[in-house]
Design a protein around this motif. Structure first.
Motif, PDB file in Angstrom:
ATOM      1  N   PRO A  40       0.809  -1.230   0.000  1.00 42.41           N
ATOM      2  CA  PRO A  40       0.000   0.000   0.000  1.00 42.41           C
ATOM      3  C   PRO A  40       0.846   1.285   0.000  1.00 42.41           C
ATOM      4  CG  PRO A  40      -0.773  -1.529   1.699  1.00 42.41           C
ATOM      5  CD  PRO A  40       0.536  -2.052   1.194  1.00 42.41           C
ATOM      6  N   HIS A  41       2.149   1.175   0.249  1.00 42.81           N
ATOM      7  CA  HIS A  41       3.001   2.363   0.382  1.00 42.81           C
ATOM      8  C   HIS A  41       4.006   2.508  -0.761  1.00 42.81           C
ATOM      9  CE1 HIS A  41       1.367   2.770   4.433  1.00 42.81           C
ATOM     10  NE2 HIS A  41       1.564   1.468   4.551  1.00 42.81           N
ATOM     11  N   LEU A  42       3.818   1.740  -1.847  1.00 46.64           N
ATOM     12  CA  LEU A  42       4.767   1.796  -2.958  1.00 46.64           C
ATOM     13  C   LEU A  42       4.776   3.169  -3.602  1.00 46.64           C
ATOM     14  CD1 LEU A  42       4.223  -1.522  -4.963  1.00 46.64           C
ATOM     15  CD2 LEU A  42       6.059  -0.960  -3.376  1.00 46.64           C
ATOM     16  N   PRO A  43       5.955   3.657  -3.996  1.00 44.12           N
ATOM     17  CA  PRO A  43       6.004   4.885  -4.791  1.00 44.12           C
ATOM     18  C   PRO A  43       5.281   4.670  -6.122  1.00 44.12           C
ATOM     19  CG  PRO A  43       8.187   4.306  -3.962  1.00 44.12           C
ATOM     20  CD  PRO A  43       7.288   3.144  -3.685  1.00 44.12           C
ATOM     21  N   SER A  44       4.833   5.753  -6.712  1.00 48.58           N
ATOM     22  CA  SER A  44       4.111   5.683  -7.985  1.00 48.58           C
ATOM     23  C   SER A  44       4.938   4.968  -9.051  1.00 48.58           C
ATOM     24  CB  SER A  44       3.792   7.109  -8.445  1.00 48.58           C
ATOM     25  OG  SER A  44       3.154   7.090  -9.685  1.00 48.58           O
ATOM     26  N   ASP A  45       4.276   4.109  -9.835  1.00 48.43           N
ATOM     27  CA  ASP A  45       4.886   3.384 -10.954  1.00 48.43           C
ATOM     28  C   ASP A  45       6.007   2.439 -10.528  1.00 48.43           C
ATOM     29  OD1 ASP A  45       3.210   4.465 -12.930  1.00 48.43           O
ATOM     30  OD2 ASP A  45       4.448   6.260 -13.061  1.00 48.43           O
ATOM     31  N   HIS A  46       5.969   1.968  -9.305  1.00 56.06           N
ATOM     32  CA  HIS A  46       6.949   0.993  -8.828  1.00 56.06           C
ATOM     33  C   HIS A  46       6.298  -0.380  -8.678  1.00 56.06           C
ATOM     34  CE1 HIS A  46       9.551   4.377  -8.214  1.00 56.06           C
ATOM     35  NE2 HIS A  46      10.492   3.619  -7.676  1.00 56.06           N
ATOM     36  N   SER A  47       7.119  -1.396  -8.774  1.00 48.21           N
ATOM     37  CA  SER A  47       6.656  -2.771  -8.687  1.00 48.21           C
ATOM     38  C   SER A  47       7.384  -3.484  -7.552  1.00 48.21           C
ATOM     39  CB  SER A  47       6.928  -3.465 -10.022  1.00 48.21           C
ATOM     40  OG  SER A  47       6.524  -4.799  -9.991  1.00 48.21           O
ATOM     41  N   LEU A  56       8.972  -1.668  13.185  1.00 47.26           N
ATOM     42  CA  LEU A  56      10.150  -0.993  12.645  1.00 47.26           C
ATOM     43  C   LEU A  56       9.696   0.012  11.601  1.00 47.26           C
ATOM     44  CD1 LEU A  56      13.332  -1.186  12.647  1.00 47.26           C
ATOM     45  CD2 LEU A  56      13.085  -2.806  10.756  1.00 47.26           C
ATOM     46  N   HIS A  57      10.173   1.253  11.712  1.00 41.57           N
ATOM     47  CA  HIS A  57       9.791   2.266  10.724  1.00 41.57           C
ATOM     48  C   HIS A  57      10.594   2.074   9.439  1.00 41.57           C
ATOM     49  CE1 HIS A  57       9.953   6.315   8.787  1.00 41.57           C
ATOM     50  NE2 HIS A  57       8.649   6.156   8.935  1.00 41.57           N
ATOM     51  N   ILE A  58       9.896   2.022   8.314  1.00 43.94           N
ATOM     52  CA  ILE A  58      10.531   1.945   6.996  1.00 43.94           C
ATOM     53  C   ILE A  58      10.513   3.360   6.418  1.00 43.94           C
ATOM     54  CG2 ILE A  58      10.481   0.897   4.705  1.00 43.94           C
ATOM     55  CD1 ILE A  58      10.991  -1.104   6.983  1.00 43.94           C
ATOM     56  N   PRO A  59      11.698   3.961   6.197  1.00 36.22           N
ATOM     57  CA  PRO A  59      11.766   5.372   5.789  1.00 36.22           C
ATOM     58  C   PRO A  59      11.263   5.632   4.365  1.00 36.22           C
ATOM     59  CG  PRO A  59      13.850   4.599   6.726  1.00 36.22           C
ATOM     60  CD  PRO A  59      13.009   3.390   6.457  1.00 36.22           C
ATOM     61  N   GLU A  60      11.334   6.907   3.987  1.00 38.91           N
ATOM     62  CA  GLU A  60      10.987   7.332   2.625  1.00 38.91           C
ATOM     63  C   GLU A  60      11.792   6.526   1.609  1.00 38.91           C
ATOM     64  OE1 GLU A  60       8.727   9.366   1.666  1.00 38.91           O
ATOM     65  OE2 GLU A  60       8.180  10.433   3.485  1.00 38.91           O
ATOM     66  N   PRO A  61      11.245   6.206   0.471  1.00 42.84           N
ATOM     67  CA  PRO A  61       9.976   6.715  -0.075  1.00 42.84           C
ATOM     68  C   PRO A  61       8.748   5.925   0.342  1.00 42.84           C
ATOM     69  CG  PRO A  61      11.079   5.416  -1.738  1.00 42.84           C
ATOM     70  CD  PRO A  61      11.986   5.424  -0.539  1.00 42.84           C
ATOM     71  N   PHE A  62       8.841   5.097   1.389  1.00 42.65           N
ATOM     72  CA  PHE A  62       7.713   4.287   1.839  1.00 42.65           C
ATOM     73  C   PHE A  62       7.028   4.914   3.046  1.00 42.65           C
ATOM     74  CE2 PHE A  62      10.754   1.776  -0.413  1.00 42.65           C
ATOM     75  CZ  PHE A  62       9.967   1.080  -1.308  1.00 42.65           C
ATOM     76  N   ASP A  63       7.802   5.333   4.033  1.00 41.77           N
ATOM     77  CA  ASP A  63       7.295   6.019   5.220  1.00 41.77           C
ATOM     78  C   ASP A  63       6.134   5.244   5.849  1.00 41.77           C
ATOM     79  OD1 ASP A  63       7.198   7.918   7.188  1.00 41.77           O
ATOM     80  OD2 ASP A  63       5.872   9.261   6.057  1.00 41.77           O
ATOM     81  N   CYS A  64       6.437   4.020   6.282  1.00 37.41           N
ATOM     82  CA  CYS A  64       5.402   3.187   6.878  1.00 37.41           C
ATOM     83  C   CYS A  64       6.016   2.391   8.025  1.00 37.41           C
ATOM     84  CB  CYS A  64       4.784   2.262   5.835  1.00 37.41           C
ATOM     85  SG  CYS A  64       5.924   1.036   5.148  1.00 37.41           S
ATOM     86  N   THR A  65       5.185   1.658   8.719  1.00 36.90           N
ATOM     87  CA  THR A  65       5.636   0.838   9.842  1.00 36.90           C
ATOM     88  C   THR A  65       5.530  -0.629   9.453  1.00 36.90           C
ATOM     89  OG1 THR A  65       4.923   2.501  11.439  1.00 36.90           O
ATOM     90  CG2 THR A  65       5.221   0.259  12.251  1.00 36.90           C
ATOM     91  N   LEU A  66       6.604  -1.374   9.703  1.00 37.63           N
ATOM     92  CA  LEU A  66       6.623  -2.804   9.447  1.00 37.63           C
ATOM     93  C   LEU A  66       6.489  -3.539  10.774  1.00 37.63           C
ATOM     94  CD1 LEU A  66       7.167  -5.070   7.262  1.00 37.63           C
ATOM     95  CD2 LEU A  66       9.536  -5.016   8.079  1.00 37.63           C
ATOM     96  N   ASP A  67       5.449  -4.352  10.895  1.00 31.96           N
ATOM     97  CA  ASP A  67       5.250  -5.166  12.083  1.00 31.96           C
ATOM     98  C   ASP A  67       5.944  -6.507  11.848  1.00 31.96           C
ATOM     99  OD1 ASP A  67       4.402  -6.592  14.269  1.00 31.96           O
ATOM    100  OD2 ASP A  67       2.273  -6.152  14.008  1.00 31.96           O
ATOM    101  N   THR A  68       6.942  -6.825  12.653  1.00 33.07           N
ATOM    102  CA  THR A  68       7.717  -8.056  12.463  1.00 33.07           C
ATOM    103  C   THR A  68       7.191  -9.224  13.308  1.00 33.07           C
ATOM    104  OG1 THR A  68       9.363  -7.484  14.153  1.00 33.07           O
ATOM    105  CG2 THR A  68       9.781  -6.700  11.917  1.00 33.07           C
ATOM    106  N   THR A  69       6.010  -9.072  13.846  1.00 31.63           N
ATOM    107  CA  THR A  69       5.398 -10.168  14.594  1.00 31.63           C
ATOM    108  C   THR A  69       5.224 -11.374  13.678  1.00 31.63           C
ATOM    109  OG1 THR A  69       4.203  -8.608  16.001  1.00 31.63           O
ATOM    110  CG2 THR A  69       3.376 -10.879  15.935  1.00 31.63           C
TER     111      THR A  69
END
Length: 199
Positions: free
Chosen positions: A66-73, A178-191
């Motif tokens: 849901p946090h992918l930069p535009s036009d990225h795969s 764990l915070h995933i920085p730009e260009p994603f800027d989201c939180t990764l739950d490692t549970t």
């Protein structure tokens, strides 16, 4: 040339260039269950991941998508990304790149086109994942490198790439966020990233 496996073995001869190593990689006929990469002028052959790694990779992808930069795969496909300046070629477990990176008939993709890589360590590749790949991915300008240390059960995110690797990193044990920085800027739950426990 050196062929490295779970227990490194030496195979005679020695190619003169990175291009020759890439050609050899193209011609390798590996037994099912193995992949090959180029590390520091050597071809490293390592076994495919353990079964539960699939669950972990799926969890990472589901949270990042849901946090992918535009036009990225985002994919876990077996693609080879080359880094000619470091004479390395890696097949990251998870990778994100602009879609144009894949618009080629070559099997050698541009490592500098990556915006995210994640590696899940195995005993045969762990040292390189913790050292060389940090330097190579950082020098190539990959914005985020996520290292999942499956042996120590901890996650490290690297960001702020530089000529010497990465300037910043943060490590958390599995089970924490764990915070995933730009260009994603989201939180990764490692549970749930841990190995299954035998009863």
């Amino acid at each position: 040339m050196t062929l490295m496996t779970e227990h490194p073995t030496i195979s005679g001869g020695g190619p003169d260039s990175f291009e020759e190593l890439l050609d050899i990689l193209d011609e390798l006929n590996l037994r099912d269950g193995f992949k090959a990469e180029i590390y520091r002028g050597n071809i490293l052959v390592s076994p495919w991941s353990k079964g539960y790694y699939h669950r972990v990779m799926e969890q990472v992808c589901e949270q990042l998508r849901p946090h992918l930069p535009s036009d990225h795969s985002l994919t876990t496909g077996p693609f080879l990304f080359v880094f000619p300046g470091d004479e390395c070629a890696y097949a990251p477990d998870i990778h994100v790149a602009h879609k144009r990176v894949f618009e080629t008939d070559s099997n050698r993709l541009d490592g500098e086109g990556l915006s995210f890589v994640a590696e899940l360590t195995s005993p045969s590749t762990r040292n390189d994942d913790l050292t060389d790949k940090v330097t190579v991915y950082g020098r190539a300008g990959v914005p985020v490198y996520l290292l999942l240390d499956m042996q120590e059960e901890q996650a490290t995110v690297f960001w702020t790439p530089s000529a010497k690797g990465y300037v910043s990193h943060c490590t958390k044990p599995f089970g924490e966020k764990l915070h995933i920085p730009e260009p994603f800027d989201c939180t990764l739950d490692t549970t749930g990233f841990e190995a299954p426990r035998s009863s």
